[in-house]
Design a protein around this motif. Structure first.
Motif, PDB file in Angstrom:
ATOM      1  N   VAL A  58      -0.915   4.583  -0.715  1.00  0.00           N
ATOM      2  CA  VAL A  58      -1.772   4.998   0.398  1.00  0.00           C
ATOM      3  C   VAL A  58      -0.931   5.585   1.529  1.00  0.00           C
ATOM      4  O   VAL A  58      -1.236   6.658   2.068  1.00  0.00           O
ATOM      5  CB  VAL A  58      -2.601   3.809   0.913  1.00  0.00           C
ATOM      6  CG1 VAL A  58      -3.378   4.200   2.176  1.00  0.00           C
ATOM      7  CG2 VAL A  58      -3.545   3.306  -0.172  1.00  0.00           C
TER       8      VAL A  58
ATOM      9  N   LEU B  45       0.820  -1.219   0.000  1.00  0.00           N
ATOM     10  CA  LEU B  45       0.000   0.000   0.000  1.00  0.00           C
ATOM     11  C   LEU B  45       0.852   1.265   0.000  1.00  0.00           C
ATOM     12  O   LEU B  45       0.520   2.260   0.649  1.00  0.00           O
ATOM     13  CB  LEU B  45      -0.952   0.024   1.206  1.00  0.00           C
ATOM     14  CG  LEU B  45      -2.049  -1.036   1.260  1.00  0.00           C
ATOM     15  CD1 LEU B  45      -2.897  -0.858   2.500  1.00  0.00           C
ATOM     16  CD2 LEU B  45      -2.911  -1.009   0.006  1.00  0.00           C
TER      17      LEU B  45
ATOM     18  N   PHE C  71      -7.288   2.610  -2.618  1.00  0.00           N
ATOM     19  CA  PHE C  71      -6.573   1.477  -2.033  1.00  0.00           C
ATOM     20  C   PHE C  71      -6.486   0.348  -3.064  1.00  0.00           C
ATOM     21  O   PHE C  71      -7.504  -0.257  -3.411  1.00  0.00           O
ATOM     22  CB  PHE C  71      -7.299   0.973  -0.785  1.00  0.00           C
ATOM     23  CG  PHE C  71      -7.186   1.874   0.412  1.00  0.00           C
ATOM     24  CD1 PHE C  71      -6.518   1.461   1.553  1.00  0.00           C
ATOM     25  CD2 PHE C  71      -7.756   3.147   0.402  1.00  0.00           C
ATOM     26  CE1 PHE C  71      -6.413   2.295   2.662  1.00  0.00           C
ATOM     27  CE2 PHE C  71      -7.654   3.994   1.492  1.00  0.00           C
ATOM     28  CZ  PHE C  71      -6.978   3.568   2.627  1.00  0.00           C
TER      29      PHE C  71
END
Length: 312
Positions: free
Chosen positions: A44, A41, A206
């Protein structure tokens, strides 16, 4: 004759140590927590760090007497289930609290059922009660698009949205709202609700996890509970992930967690019914290949079943 300064008379050229401010805020502890809890991620995490930097600089500016409108902090988190949206929302609440943007820093997570009533006069009290609980922190509304059902004339979701809009605008200094859900449905929701869209400043997408990331997540989940894969068990679970990702209703880390719960069940039954019961600590900790390969996923003739709803 003295030369006049070209700088404004009220210009303060004192220095500010941002590193010291960052250290004093203890934000790094939260970011480290996020790195530990969530594999991958990167986009993010970068956005969360950028938002933290914005808030830190804004706080320092206020201390220096520089005025600016408070940054809008309402957010949209889009992505498939199990990609870490709730976890990131929880850590975002901590960051906001440590920087003084919310009083308490708690997270209240709700869905449509918590906000919308089933009869006239029921929705407003429900929505207001949730908002009261969330004040001073972050309100996380999962699958927010279900609030809006234009095809149903008797639906009361619009009333809840109207109350949310008022609070998002009038209580920006005491509440941050995060709306979450599938990207395509959230895009449609914002298109149908320009009032909501105009109040959301931060949109974070995401991405789904890659197979190698899901395997790393599985190992982390096991380690947090004092379990581990044997070498063969790790290979088997890697194969499991490849098969499971091709099926419907795959939920990223959530599906991995469900699979590990079933693997632990099989391990316990193997140890109790098939072993000599004279067990070492290593025996109790280790998930073997057979605990994975007994999953019906390996024997499914069709890859369209929902393993989180029965197939194991």
């Amino acid at each position: 004759m003295n030369k006049k300064s070209s700088e404004p008379s009220d210009f303060d050229n004192s220095r500010v140590d941002l590193d010291a401010e960052f250290s004093a805020s203890n934000i790094q502890e939260v970011l480290d927590k996020l790195d530990h809890e969530l594999i991958g991620l990167k986009p993010v995490k970068n956005r969360i760090r950028e938002t933290a930097a914005l808030l830190l600089v804004d706080r320092v500016r206020k201390k220096s007497g520089l005025t600016a409108s408070a940054p809008s902090l309402h957010m949209s988190f889009t992505g498939n289930p199990g990609t870490g949206k709730t976890t990131v929302a929880l850590r975002m609440a901590e960051i906001l609290h440590r920087l003084g943007y919310v009083r308490e820093g708690h997270l209240v997570s709700v869905t449509r059922d918590d906000l919308v009533g089933q009869y006239i006069g029921h929705t407003a009290p429900k929505t207001k009660e949730v908002l009261k609980k969330a004040m001073g922190g972050v309100l996380f509304i999962d699958e927010a698009y279900y609030l809006y059902k234009p095809e149903n004339e008797r639906d009361y979701g619009a009333e809840s949205i109207e109350i949310l809009l008022q609070v998002m605008e009038n209580n920006r200094d005491d509440l941050v709202v995060i709306l979450a859900g599938y990207k395509d449905r959230m895009d449609k929701f914002f298109h149908s609700n320009p009032g909501i869209r105009s109040r959301i400043a931060h949109h974070i997408d995401f991405p789904d996890y890659q197979p190698s990331e899901l395997l790393a997540i599985a190992k982390l989940m096991l380690a947090d509970q004092d379990y581990r894969f044997s070498q063969e068990g790790e290979t088997a679970f890697g194969e499991y992930i490849q098969l499971r990702m091709k099926m419907e209703h795959f939920s990223n880390a959530r599906s991995v967690r469900n699979a590990l719960d079933r693997a632990r069940l099989r391990q316990a039954n193997r140890l109790f019914y098939k072993s000599n019961k004279n067990l070492s600590r290593s025996d109790l900790m280790t998930i073997e290949a057979e605990d994975i390969l007994e999953s019906r996923i390996f024997n499914e003739s069709s890859l369209d079943s929902d393993s989180d709803k029965g197939t194991n």
